[in-house]
Structure formats: structure tokens, C-alpha cells
Design an enzyme around this catalytic site. Structure first.
Site, mmCIF file in Angstrom:
data_model
loop_
_atom_site.group_PDB
_atom_site.id
_atom_site.type_symbol
_atom_site.label_atom_id
_atom_site.label_comp_id
_atom_site.label_asym_id
_atom_site.label_seq_id
_atom_site.Cartn_x
_atom_site.Cartn_y
_atom_site.Cartn_z
ATOM 1 N N ALA A 1 0.840 -1.202 0.000
ATOM 2 C CA ALA A 1 0.000 0.000 0.000
ATOM 3 C C ALA A 1 0.877 1.255 0.000
ATOM 4 O O ALA A 1 2.027 1.225 0.433
ATOM 5 C CB ALA A 1 -0.904 -0.009 1.223
ATOM 6 N N ASN B 1 -4.256 -3.347 1.526
ATOM 7 C CA ASN B 1 -4.922 -2.604 2.601
ATOM 8 C C ASN B 1 -4.654 -1.115 2.408
ATOM 9 O O ASN B 1 -3.878 -0.509 3.128
ATOM 10 C CB ASN B 1 -4.381 -3.045 3.966
ATOM 11 C CG ASN B 1 -5.207 -4.154 4.574
ATOM 12 O OD1 ASN B 1 -6.382 -4.318 4.260
ATOM 13 N ND2 ASN B 1 -4.592 -4.920 5.453
ATOM 14 N N SER C 1 -9.889 -9.968 3.079
ATOM 15 C CA SER C 1 -9.551 -10.386 4.438
ATOM 16 C C SER C 1 -9.502 -11.901 4.552
ATOM 17 O O SER C 1 -10.256 -12.609 3.907
ATOM 18 C CB SER C 1 -10.571 -9.850 5.436
ATOM 19 O OG SER C 1 -10.249 -10.344 6.734
ATOM 20 N N GLY C 2 -8.610 -12.344 5.421
ATOM 21 C CA GLY C 2 -8.503 -13.784 5.677
ATOM 22 C C GLY C 2 -7.072 -14.264 5.707
ATOM 23 O O GLY C 2 -6.820 -15.455 5.842
ATOM 24 N N LYS D 1 -13.201 -2.347 4.541
ATOM 25 C CA LYS D 1 -12.107 -3.223 5.008
ATOM 26 C C LYS D 1 -11.382 -2.572 6.202
ATOM 27 O O LYS D 1 -10.994 -3.258 7.153
ATOM 28 C CB LYS D 1 -11.116 -3.497 3.866
ATOM 29 C CG LYS D 1 -9.867 -4.298 4.294
ATOM 30 C CD LYS D 1 -10.239 -5.643 4.862
ATOM 31 C CE LYS D 1 -9.136 -6.612 5.165
ATOM 32 N NZ LYS D 1 -7.908 -6.239 5.775
ATOM 33 N N HIS E 1 -13.485 -3.121 9.143
ATOM 34 C CA HIS E 1 -13.327 -4.538 9.497
ATOM 35 C C HIS E 1 -12.094 -4.698 10.383
ATOM 36 O O HIS E 1 -12.125 -5.358 11.425
ATOM 37 C CB HIS E 1 -13.181 -5.388 8.216
ATOM 38 C CG HIS E 1 -12.642 -6.766 8.462
ATOM 39 N ND1 HIS E 1 -11.301 -7.012 8.694
ATOM 40 C CD2 HIS E 1 -13.255 -7.968 8.548
ATOM 41 C CE1 HIS E 1 -11.123 -8.296 8.910
ATOM 42 N NE2 HIS E 1 -12.293 -8.902 8.822
ATOM 43 N N ASN E 2 -11.001 -4.072 9.970
ATOM 44 C CA ASN E 2 -9.771 -4.198 10.746
ATOM 45 C C ASN E 2 -9.881 -3.510 12.103
ATOM 46 O O ASN E 2 -9.353 -3.998 13.099
ATOM 47 C CB ASN E 2 -8.584 -3.636 9.964
ATOM 48 C CG ASN E 2 -8.108 -4.607 8.898
ATOM 49 O OD1 ASN E 2 -8.868 -5.456 8.444
ATOM 50 N ND2 ASN E 2 -6.873 -4.492 8.493
ATOM 51 N N GLU F 1 -11.610 -5.805 14.164
ATOM 52 C CA GLU F 1 -10.639 -6.889 14.446
ATOM 53 C C GLU F 1 -9.735 -6.483 15.629
ATOM 54 O O GLU F 1 -9.506 -7.280 16.551
ATOM 55 C CB GLU F 1 -9.818 -7.119 13.175
ATOM 56 C CG GLU F 1 -8.643 -8.063 13.277
ATOM 57 C CD GLU F 1 -7.830 -8.074 11.957
ATOM 58 O OE1 GLU F 1 -8.409 -8.314 10.883
ATOM 59 O OE2 GLU F 1 -6.607 -7.827 12.008
HETATM 60 C C1 6PG Z 1 -7.221 -9.431 7.354
HETATM 61 C C2 6PG Z 1 -6.228 -8.770 8.269
HETATM 62 C C3 6PG Z 1 -5.054 -8.330 7.471
HETATM 63 C C4 6PG Z 1 -3.838 -8.057 8.291
HETATM 64 C C5 6PG Z 1 -3.914 -6.763 9.016
HETATM 65 C C6 6PG Z 1 -3.154 -6.803 10.298
HETATM 66 O O1 6PG Z 1 -8.335 -8.965 7.356
HETATM 67 O O2 6PG Z 1 -6.856 -10.393 6.699
HETATM 68 O O3 6PG Z 1 -6.799 -7.687 8.902
HETATM 69 O O4 6PG Z 1 -5.481 -7.263 6.685
HETATM 70 O O5 6PG Z 1 -3.585 -9.100 9.152
HETATM 71 O O6 6PG Z 1 -3.339 -5.819 8.167
HETATM 72 O O7 6PG Z 1 -3.059 -5.518 10.724
HETATM 73 P P1 6PG Z 1 -2.089 -5.041 11.860
HETATM 74 O O8 6PG Z 1 -0.684 -5.394 11.420
HETATM 75 O O9 6PG Z 1 -2.311 -3.587 11.921
HETATM 76 O O10 6PG Z 1 -2.460 -5.812 13.073
#
Ligand code: 6PG
Length: 481
Positions: free
Chosen positions: A80, A106, A132-133, A186, A189-190, A193
């Protein structure tokens, strides 16, 4: 001859896995990478997996482009930031009107919006796609959040829908809106997360330090919880992480891993977006802040030397209460995340479909869970309202919030930091009270800045006649004077 259904540039792990996934679903994928050795490695991998028949590998960019059926869909999977802009410029001379670039990293959604706007007058489609995944998801079925040019989405729809995870026969891929919509979703989503992970870590802290449980004992609890309402990928992997033993020392691995969490930016972007739009997202913000505190290991070590070790008395909470606390925190966190999405939708004119977003997060992505199936069903019944007032979740929250309260109180007394869980509780308590305390803030603002306040039945932008600094000084002797 142009025979590839889709092109893909960037054969690092995520790109390679996506390409293999495409080939496995019966589509022909043309692949290219700036460093040619990566192409050779990929071809070897595709050969080994019996998929090379669906791969066209081209080290020459012009030949790569020429091998893709028109209108072309070209996935770019590069780092990115500036590399994405560089790749767009690199590709532009070879593209024709109607072709599309599909960027699957991302990326910051405002960058995606800018790229979409830049390419639109050139009649080149731009799709900003959240995938994601992780590595395994990319290979076997991720959740795919598509934003950008709708026409070009339809050109790539069959391939993207086929490679996504499936939940009860439905693809976890959907077109969500124009411009930066996919990358925005997305990002949130993060952010969610981050909240899930932080709240799980906080509960682990209570188990470890308050209940004196070993990692193995904690692992068993998470494995058990994964059979109930918390059933999710993150709860499942937490059980595995806690159960892992370091081969070198025979110790639980988790106890050897340094308590400093990394972050690549999407959590911060979520918090910034929420703040900019005036949507409270305290659980996400708390999770981001907690990671930043974790990273300041040296400062924490020095501060502990000053204040002494936390006085962690035995905690009086049950495992059932911890489970309910986690569920309540999760409801708040998702309520906040979806409120941010709803507001962004309004501000950007995206019409983001909340029920669909919850649906495509049910499988493939990192936050996949049983909970999201309940959420998609609840949102499908209607409205973009805060999850906290959606009937099915009201019942869950009524049952769970007393446990969250008990756990947060135990954390305060037992000196456990529960940054995210306590933020979730405070949000809930602020959100569900009809009478708050901002009346005092409005009084203060009017006092020092004549910012005005409202009194029901008397109107808004009212002012009081407050005493001046000089008048106050005359009323009271100056302290120390
Ligand atoms: C996903 C994850 C993926 C990645 C993140 C981690 O959805 O598959 O979110 O995008 O693991 O970028 O982010 P950090 O490094 O900020 O925890």
C-alpha cells in the site's frame, strides 16, 4: 492470443495465493511480477499443485497485458502507498478504455478514492478491494469487499465471487459502493478486528493474573467458548495460541512472546475516520491505544519501577461472567463499527448495505463468527440503527452487560488494565442514559467562550450573564496571594 480471464501483478504470498485460488476455480489467470524470479517460483508452485494449465506467466509487461481478454481486469497486489501509484502509472500506457485495475491491498480509502477519480476521466475503471482472511484466506476463500467502478465490477464479478469464501452457499464477496467504499469497509473490518483481539487479550489478562490460570487452562476455556455465542475464528485461534508449546524450551509459547503488539495502520485509520465524522468508536480507539501502550515497553518497565508491581488481588469473577463480558464488549464494539460505516455511507453517498457487509464477514475474514450471522439477520430486518437498539441484540445486551460491569469493576480494583472493555462499558452507559452531564460542559463553554446553550421551551443559543475574571477575583482572594 488473449485468453486469460483476469491478470494479476504482484506475486508475493498474498498475490500468489489469490492467483492459485483463481486458477483452482477454473479461470485462466495471467501473472506478472517486476522481479522475474518470483514468476518462476510461482510457476513451480502452480505446477506442483496441478494448476499450471490455468496460468499464463509473462515476465514482459506488454505480453502480460496482451494475454488478458478485453475489457481487462487486472489485480494489483503490491505494498500500500506509493507503490500502488507507481504501478498505476506503469500500467496506464498499456491499458485501453474500459479496462480496470483492481487493487487488493490494505489501502487508505481516501487514496483509493483519489485513484478512482484520477482514472475515471480516462475511462479506466478502478476497484479498491478489501481482502480479508490472511494468506490462507487468499488461497482458499477470503472475504472480499469491493468498491469502485460498478461497470468494471461486473466484468470481474464471476471470478471474484468464485474465489471468495462461501457461507451456506452464498459468496462472501459483494460490491459495496463507488470510489473508496470497499477499502473503507475493510478498514473498519480491521478496526473491529483490533477491538475483538484486544478484548480477548484483556480477558486473558484477568484469567492469567486474577484467576491464576495457566496458558493451557486458558486455552481449554477458549476452546469451550468457541462452542457457544462467542464462536469465531479469533476465539478459535486464541485457544491454539494459548496451547502452543515452544519447542526449544518446552514452555508455553505465549509466555515467551514479548508483550509488544505491532500495527500497520488500519486501526488508526478507523479511529481517525470515526473521530472525523463525530461517531463515537471508543472500543476501537481503546484497542488502538492499547497497542500503542503495549509498544512502549521501556516506558512501562520504568513506570512499574516507580509505582511498584500492580497489586493484583485474587479476582472474584467467574468464567461464565468473563464470557458474557466479552460478548457484551463485542456487541458494543460492533455497534460502534457499524455506526461508523453507516455515517460514512451517508457522508460519501455510498449507500453501504449493512446487512450485506455483515453477511460477507460471516466467512473467510479474520472476524468471521456466528455473531455476524445473527447481525446480518438483524440488519436484514431493517434499519441502519445502532446495534444496541436492534431488538435481538437488546435481549443479549440486557443479559450480558451486568457481567461486563462486574469484570470492569474487578479490573479497577484488581489493577488490571481493561482499556477496551471499560471503554465499551462507558459507551454503553453513556448511550443508554437519557440524562447525561454535558449540560455542565455547555455551561462551561458559555462561561469562557459565549458558545451558547439550549433550554427546552426557551430556545437554543441562549447565554447566561457569567461573572468576569475580575469579578471572580473580587469575590475570592487569589490563591497564595
Ligand atoms: C485481514 C487482516 C489483514 C492483516 C492486518 C493486520 O483482514 O486479513 O486484517 O489485513 O492481518 O493488516 O493488521 P495489523 O498489522 O495492523 O495488526
Amino acid at each position: 492470443m488473449s485468453t486469460a480471464d483476469i491478470g494479476l501483478i504482484g506475486l508475493a504470498v498474498m498475490g500468489s495465493n489469490l492467483a492459485l485460488n483463481i486458477a483452482e476455480k477454473g479461470y485462466t489467470v495471467a501473472v506478472h511480477n517486476r522481479t522475474a524470479s518470483r514468476i518462476d517460483n510461482f510457476v513451480a508452485m502452480a505446477t506442483e499443485q496441478g494448476l499450471v494449465g490455468n496460468v499464463i506467466a509473462k515476465a514482459d509487461i506488454a505480453e502480460f497485458i496482451a494475454s488478458i481478454k478485453r475489457p481487462r481486469s487486472i489485480i494489483i497486489m503490491v505494498k500500500a502507498g506509493a507503490p500502488v501509484d507507481e504501478m498505476i502509472e506503469h500500467l496506464l500506457p498499456y491499458l485501453e478504455e474500459g479496462d480496470a485495475i483492481i487493487e487488493c491491498g490494505n489501502s487508505l480509502f481516501t487514496d483509493t478514492q483519489r485513484r478512482f477519480d484520477y482514472l475515471k476521466p480516462k475511462n479506466i475503471g478502478y476497484l479498491g478491494v478489501g481482502v480479508s482472511g490472511g494468506e490462507e484466506g487468499a488461497r482458499h476463500g477470503p472475504s472480499i469487499m469491493v468498491g469502485g467502478s460498478e461497470q468494471q465490477w461486473h466484468n470481474a464479478e464471476a471470478v471474484l465471487t468464485a474465489i471468495a469464501a462461501q457461507f451456506n452457499g452464498e459468496s462472501c464477496c459483494a460490491y459495496l459502493g463507488e470510489g473508496g467504499a470497499g477499502h473503507f469497509v475493510k478498514t473498519i473490518h480491521n478496526g473491529i478486528e483490533y477491538g475483538d483481539m484486544q478484548m480477548i487479550a484483556e480477558v486473558y489478562g484477568v484469567m492469567r493474573d486474577g484467576l491464576g490460570m495457566s496458558p493451557g487452562e486458558c486455552a481449554d476455556v477458549f476452546k469451550e467458548w468457541n462452542k457457544g455465542p462467542l464462536n469465531s475464528y479469533l476465539i478459535e485461534i486464541t485457544g491454539h495460541v494459548l496451547a502452543a508449546i515452544d519447542e526449544q524450551t518446552g514452555q508455553p509459547l505465549v509466555e515467551l512472546i514479548l508483550d509488544k503488539a505491532g500495527q500497520k495502520g488500519t486501526g488508526v485509520w478507523s479511529a481517525i475516520a470515526a473521530q472525523q465524522m463525530g461517531v463515537p468508536a471508543t472500543a476501537i480507539e481503546g484497542a488502538v491505544a492499547a497497542r500503542s501502550i503495549s509498544a512502549r515497553k521501556d516506558e512501562r518497565v520504568a513506570a512499574e519501577a516507580i509505582y511498584g508491581k500492580p497489586n493484583r488481588t485474587k479476582t472474584e469473577v467467574t468464567l461464565a461472567e468473563l464470557e458474557q463480558a466479552l460478548l457484551a464488549g463485542k456487541i458494543v464494539s460492533y455497534a460502534q463499527g457499524f455506526a461508523v460505516i453507516a455515517k460514512a455511507s451517508e457522508e460519501n453517498g455510498w449507500a453501504l448495505p449493512l446487512a450485506t457487509i455483515a453477511k460477507i464477514w460471516r466467512a473467510g475474514c479474520i472476524i468471521r463468527s456466528r455473531f455476524l450471522d445473527q447481525m446480518s439477520a438483524a440488519y436484514a430486518k431493517g434499519g441502519n440503527t445502532n446495534l444496541l437498539v436492534v431488538p435481538d441484540f437488546v435481549e443479549l445486551m440486557k443479559e450480558a452487560h451486568p457481567s461486563l460491569r462486574k469484570v470492569v469493576a474487578a479490573g479497577a480494583v484488581g489493577e488490571f488494565p481493561l482499556v477496551c472493555l471499560s471503554a465499551a462499558l462507558s459507551y454503553f452507559d453513556s448511550y443508554r442514559q437519557a440524562q447525561g452531564t454535558a449540560n455542565l460542559i455547555q455551561g462551561q463553554r458559555d462561561f469562557f467562550g459565549a458558545h451558547g446553550f439550549e433550554i427546552e421551551g426557551r430556545g437554543s443559543n441562549l447565554h447566561a450573564k457569567w461573572p468576569s475574571t475580575l469579578e471572580i477575583a473580587a469575590l475570592k482572594p487569589v490563591i497564595g496571594g
